[in-house]
Design an enzyme around this catalytic site. Structure first.
Site, short mmCIF file in Angstrom:
data_model
loop_
_atom_site.label_atom_id
_atom_site.label_comp_id
_atom_site.label_asym_id
_atom_site.label_seq_id
_atom_site.Cartn_x
_atom_site.Cartn_y
_atom_site.Cartn_z
N GLU A 54 -66.26 -13.33 114.64
CA GLU A 54 -65.64 -13.98 115.50
C GLU A 54 -64.63 -12.88 115.89
OE1 GLU A 54 -61.67 -16.70 115.37
OE2 GLU A 54 -63.59 -17.75 114.71
N ARG A 82 -61.47 -22.36 108.17
CA ARG A 82 -63.18 -22.12 108.55
C ARG A 82 -63.32 -21.65 109.61
NH1 ARG A 82 -65.83 -24.75 104.73
NH2 ARG A 82 -67.83 -25.07 105.89
N CYS A 127 -65.02 -7.31 111.45
CA CYS A 127 -65.48 -6.54 110.39
C CYS A 127 -64.23 -6.19 109.43
CB CYS A 127 -66.13 -5.15 110.90
SG CYS A 127 -64.90 -4.11 111.70
N HIS A 153 -65.46 0.81 112.28
CA HIS A 153 -66.20 -0.20 111.64
C HIS A 153 -66.08 -0.38 110.16
CE1 HIS A 153 -69.07 -3.40 111.00
NE2 HIS A 153 -69.65 -2.97 110.18
N ASP A 164 -72.28 -5.48 104.08
CA ASP A 164 -71.56 -5.29 105.45
C ASP A 164 -71.90 -6.93 106.07
OD1 ASP A 164 -70.68 -5.43 107.90
OD2 ASP A 164 -71.62 -3.44 108.60
#
Length: 164
Positions: A42, A67, A72, A111, A126
């Site tokens: 998200e 929740r 990343c 990332h 990952d």
């Protein structure tokens, strides 16, 4: 919420992990698969211009207690904290995202992913790459296709870097 310690019990409940045992490749596979299946990618806060807090207390409050999902840096910071609490040796690494570009494009390192060192070798973990998140750890020293629950992944070296 500034707290540098992950509540491992709450994290394990969030991903549905019962019983852990010693750090092992089997446990790593289980944690990565359950995390990827339980905590969605998200990036809503980024899109909405909300601040992103990367301390473990804030990440735990968002991804575990509320929740929600995360991107990343949140996902893999949470995974790293959990793996370390479970006894794994983990290193955070930065990667270039070349998706949508030529494979040799020199994109910035934006990332975050993890290297987990085990007696069997080094693995990439990952859980924060959106729809391309590998659902199991990938052996870093292999250029063979590696199975995951959804599709095989192949890591390829390019110069001194690895492509996925």
């Amino acid at each position: 919420m500034a707290n540098d310690t992950l509540d491992l019990d709450r994290y394990c409940r969030r991903i549905g992990l019962t019983g852990t045992g010693a750090a092992s490749l089997d446990l790593l596979r289980m944690v990565v698969a359950r995390h990827a299946a339980s905590i969605p990618f998200e990036n809503l806060d980024i899109v909405l211009g909300r601040p992103i807090r990367l301390d473990i207390g804030s990440i735990q409050a968002k991804l575990v207690d509320s929740r929600r999902g995360g991107y990343c840096f949140e996902q893999n910071t949470l995974l790293r904290a959990a793996l370390e609490r479970l006894g794994f040796r983990v290193t955070s690494l930065m990667a270039r995202v070349v998706r949508g570009n030529a494979a040799d494009a020199l994109t910035p390192r934006t990332h975050l992913f993890l290297r987990v060192d085990l007696p069997e070798g080094a693995y990439l973990a990952d859980v924060g790459f959106g729809n391309l998140t590998p659902t199991r750890p990938l052996r870093l020293d292999s250029n063979e296709a590696q199975p995951t629950e959804h599709e095989p992944f192949r890591l390829q070296r390019m110069n001194d870097e690895i492509l996925s």
